[in-house]
Structures are given as structure tokens and as C-alpha cells.
Design a protein around this motif. Sequence first.
Motif, mmCIF file in Angstrom:
data_model
loop_
_atom_site.group_PDB
_atom_site.id
_atom_site.type_symbol
_atom_site.label_atom_id
_atom_site.label_comp_id
_atom_site.label_asym_id
_atom_site.label_seq_id
_atom_site.Cartn_x
_atom_site.Cartn_y
_atom_site.Cartn_z
ATOM 1 N N PHE A 26 0.832 -1.203 0.000
ATOM 2 C CA PHE A 26 0.000 0.000 0.000
ATOM 3 C C PHE A 26 0.870 1.259 0.000
ATOM 4 C CE2 PHE A 26 -1.586 3.465 2.584
ATOM 5 C CZ PHE A 26 -2.652 3.876 1.806
ATOM 6 N N MET A 27 1.885 1.292 0.850
ATOM 7 C CA MET A 27 2.756 2.463 0.918
ATOM 8 C C MET A 27 3.513 2.653 -0.394
ATOM 9 S SD MET A 27 2.066 3.900 3.725
ATOM 10 C CE MET A 27 3.311 5.162 3.726
ATOM 11 N N PHE A 28 3.921 1.559 -1.026
ATOM 12 C CA PHE A 28 4.601 1.630 -2.318
ATOM 13 C C PHE A 28 3.687 2.305 -3.350
ATOM 14 C CE2 PHE A 28 5.700 -0.459 -6.411
ATOM 15 C CZ PHE A 28 6.991 0.002 -6.536
ATOM 16 N N LEU A 42 11.910 4.048 2.118
ATOM 17 C CA LEU A 42 11.105 4.095 3.334
ATOM 18 C C LEU A 42 11.137 2.740 4.041
ATOM 19 C CD1 LEU A 42 9.161 5.654 5.163
ATOM 20 C CD2 LEU A 42 7.303 4.907 3.682
ATOM 21 N N PRO A 43 12.193 2.491 4.799
ATOM 22 C CA PRO A 43 12.237 1.225 5.526
ATOM 23 C C PRO A 43 11.188 1.226 6.634
ATOM 24 C CG PRO A 43 14.085 2.608 6.148
ATOM 25 C CD PRO A 43 13.349 3.325 5.059
ATOM 26 N N ASN A 61 13.422 10.313 8.714
ATOM 27 C CA ASN A 61 12.440 11.394 8.699
ATOM 28 C C ASN A 61 11.877 11.505 7.293
ATOM 29 O OD1 ASN A 61 12.571 12.248 11.395
ATOM 30 N ND2 ASN A 61 14.436 13.387 10.980
ATOM 31 N N PHE A 62 10.938 10.628 6.967
ATOM 32 C CA PHE A 62 10.349 10.624 5.640
ATOM 33 C C PHE A 62 9.229 11.656 5.588
ATOM 34 C CE2 PHE A 62 7.561 9.238 2.277
ATOM 35 C CZ PHE A 62 8.464 9.005 1.257
ATOM 36 N N MET A 63 9.400 12.658 4.734
ATOM 37 C CA MET A 63 8.430 13.744 4.617
ATOM 38 C C MET A 63 7.374 13.388 3.575
ATOM 39 S SD MET A 63 9.594 15.855 6.839
ATOM 40 C CE MET A 63 8.759 17.387 6.564
ATOM 41 N N THR A 64 6.106 13.633 3.927
ATOM 42 C CA THR A 64 4.998 13.450 2.994
ATOM 43 C C THR A 64 4.500 14.832 2.581
ATOM 44 O OG1 THR A 64 3.303 13.406 4.715
ATOM 45 C CG2 THR A 64 4.331 11.297 4.140
ATOM 46 N N GLU A 65 3.401 14.847 1.879
ATOM 47 C CA GLU A 65 2.835 16.124 1.451
ATOM 48 C C GLU A 65 2.491 17.015 2.648
ATOM 49 O OE1 GLU A 65 -1.721 14.762 0.881
ATOM 50 O OE2 GLU A 65 -0.249 13.913 -0.487
ATOM 51 N N THR A 69 5.699 14.368 8.631
ATOM 52 C CA THR A 69 6.688 13.308 8.768
ATOM 53 C C THR A 69 5.972 11.999 9.081
ATOM 54 O OG1 THR A 69 8.274 14.902 9.659
ATOM 55 C CG2 THR A 69 8.758 12.575 10.006
ATOM 56 N N LEU A 70 6.158 11.004 8.226
ATOM 57 C CA LEU A 70 5.516 9.712 8.423
ATOM 58 C C LEU A 70 6.082 9.027 9.664
ATOM 59 C CD1 LEU A 70 3.598 7.548 7.188
ATOM 60 C CD2 LEU A 70 5.640 6.541 6.205
#
Length: 102
Positions: A26-28, A42-43, A61-65, A69-70
Amino acid sequence: MKEVTVNQLVFKKSLSIIEQMKLKDFMFKWLDRPEEGIDDILPLEYTQSVFAKMETPSDTNFMTEGDETLRYVTLTEDNQIVIGVLDANDELKFRILYLEDY
């Protein structure tokens, strides 16, 4: 669309390997199928503290829209996907989707 508050959600206590893979898939898809693959950009690590979730490592620190931060993605007992993000003020916000829709 049904609206619920987070205190109405019942999170799963554990996730099967299949559920973990579905959340990664889903995240992919949610990230527009990056060429690098989900594990490279995104591990996600499976954890079971309070409830089961696929969590970003503390050093990621994965940034989304919207400068969010996810933090994690998980499932409820009703098979709702819950995405937890921190906003610019470090407040935890949620997006709730249904697994059947993806």
C-alpha cells in the motif's frame, strides 16, 4: 465516507506477515511506485508496542505532502489503514483509509 474519531478505532494487536506485506505494498502504491523500491526510500519495521504497526525507524524522517513526517502505518480490526504522521507542529495526525480500496 464514514467519519470516526481515533478513540473509536480498535487497532490490531498483531499483524500477520501477509498484513505486513499488504501495508508495505500500500505504501509503495501511495508513494507512486518509486523506482528505488519501498525498502530503499522508506524502511518500515514491524513493532508491537501498545498496538501492532509498521513504523519508520527513529533515524528516518520521511516527509509526505504538507510537511508531514511519516511515523507509522497500521490496521484496525475493521481493516482500516491508519497512517500516523507528525505535522509541522509535531502533533500526531491520522489518515484513515480502507484496505479493500487499495
